[in-house]
Design an enzyme around this catalytic site. Structure first.
Site, short mmCIF file in Angstrom:
data_model
loop_
_atom_site.label_atom_id
_atom_site.label_comp_id
_atom_site.label_asym_id
_atom_site.label_seq_id
_atom_site.Cartn_x
_atom_site.Cartn_y
_atom_site.Cartn_z
N HIS A 248 0.87 -1.25 -0.10
CA HIS A 248 -0.27 0.35 0.16
C HIS A 248 1.23 1.38 -0.08
CE1 HIS A 248 -3.71 1.51 -0.37
NE2 HIS A 248 -4.37 1.74 1.46
N ASP B 133 -2.01 2.60 -4.67
CA ASP B 133 -2.80 2.92 -3.94
C ASP B 133 -4.65 2.07 -4.54
OD1 ASP B 133 -2.22 4.80 -3.07
OD2 ASP B 133 -2.96 5.75 -5.23
#
Length: 263
Positions: free
Chosen positions: A232, A236
């Site tokens: 992450h 995204d």
């Protein structure tokens, strides 16, 4: 417990008396053991620790593979009874490769120490493989240049070498994105850990028959879930979803995967 009440019913005295009876001997237990992690198991532990250092996001999508299963069955029929059966894994691998071509940032490795993201031109596809020594990841080099047939043969050869303990270091390192599958034990979904320093891993769950609504009635369809995890820090949620959705579209349109089958 034997009841002493009317018609053999269990009464309060029976319950209280039962608690005073001598306890049955407990089954023999194995003694505690301390085991030093060595070899492959220790390497796995170190790699998983490194993977856990990345903040993960997992995205799960349902995929209807009814048509794909029909194509696979037809190919297996044409291959004849003396040839090893074609599994669904090469088709999944092909879908990942095609999706990476459209979303190259997923075919990358991240060095957190230097803050450098290396986006790779070639796709070196890792195939997580369970062996007697633990989980290893043989690597299909330049997988994006292989036809579906060649990809099938390479995955099979590398998996066999890994299970037999014959895979060398070159065959077990250098992947840029990984596929992991538990086959028939794949469950409904899972949350696969990244194969550090990669930024994406695609997990495959088992195929099962589920009732699907076709607009007028429920019909039985062959369905599986794809569970993919991403770093992450780099990927995204939106990009993760778009990537997995493209994999789903490709698997649900198997003609796109079988183009170049023999080339």
């Amino acid at each position: 417990m034997t009841g002493t009440g009317p018609d053999g019913r269990i009464v309060l005295d029976d319950v209280e008396g039962h608690g005073t009876q001598a306890a049955r001997p407990s089954p023999r237990r194995r003694p505690d053991q301390a085991e030093q992690l060595r070899g492959t198991r220790r390497i796995i532990a170190e790699r998983m620790t490194a993977s856990w250092g990345a903040p993960h996001i997992t995205y799960v999508e349902q995929v209807d593979v009814t048509e794909l299963e029909g194509v696979r069955a037809a190919i297996n029929h044409d291959l004849g009874p003396d040839v090893r059966r074609l599994t669904v894994l090469p088709f999944i691998a092909r879908s990942v490769l095609l999706a990476c071509a459209e979303h190259p940032k997923l075919n990358a490795t991240y060095d957190a120490t230097s803050g450098t993201l290396q986006i790779h031109g070639a796709v070196h596809l890792g195939i997580a493989t369970q062996t007697d020594r633990g989980l290893v990841v043989p690597v299909v080099r330049d997988a994006d240049r292989l036809s579906l047939l060649a990809l099938t043969q390479e995955i099979r050869a590398l998996a066999d070498a890994a299970r037999q303990g014959n895979a060398d270091r070159e065959q077990l390192t250098g992947s840029t994105i990984t596929i992991t599958s538990l086959g028939p034990l794949g469950g409904i979904m899972n949350t696969p850990l990244l194969n550090a320093p990669e930024v994406a891993v695609v997990g495959v769950n088992k195929i099962e028959i589920r009732p699907m609504w076709n607009g007028s009635s429920f019909v039985p369809r062959s369905v599986m879930n794809v569970s993919a995890s991403f770093d992450h820090r780099i990927i995204d949620g939106w990009d993760a979803a778009v990537f997995v959705q493209r994999i789903r579209q490709l698997l649900e349109t198997p003609a796109l995967l079988t183009l170049g089958w023999m080339r």
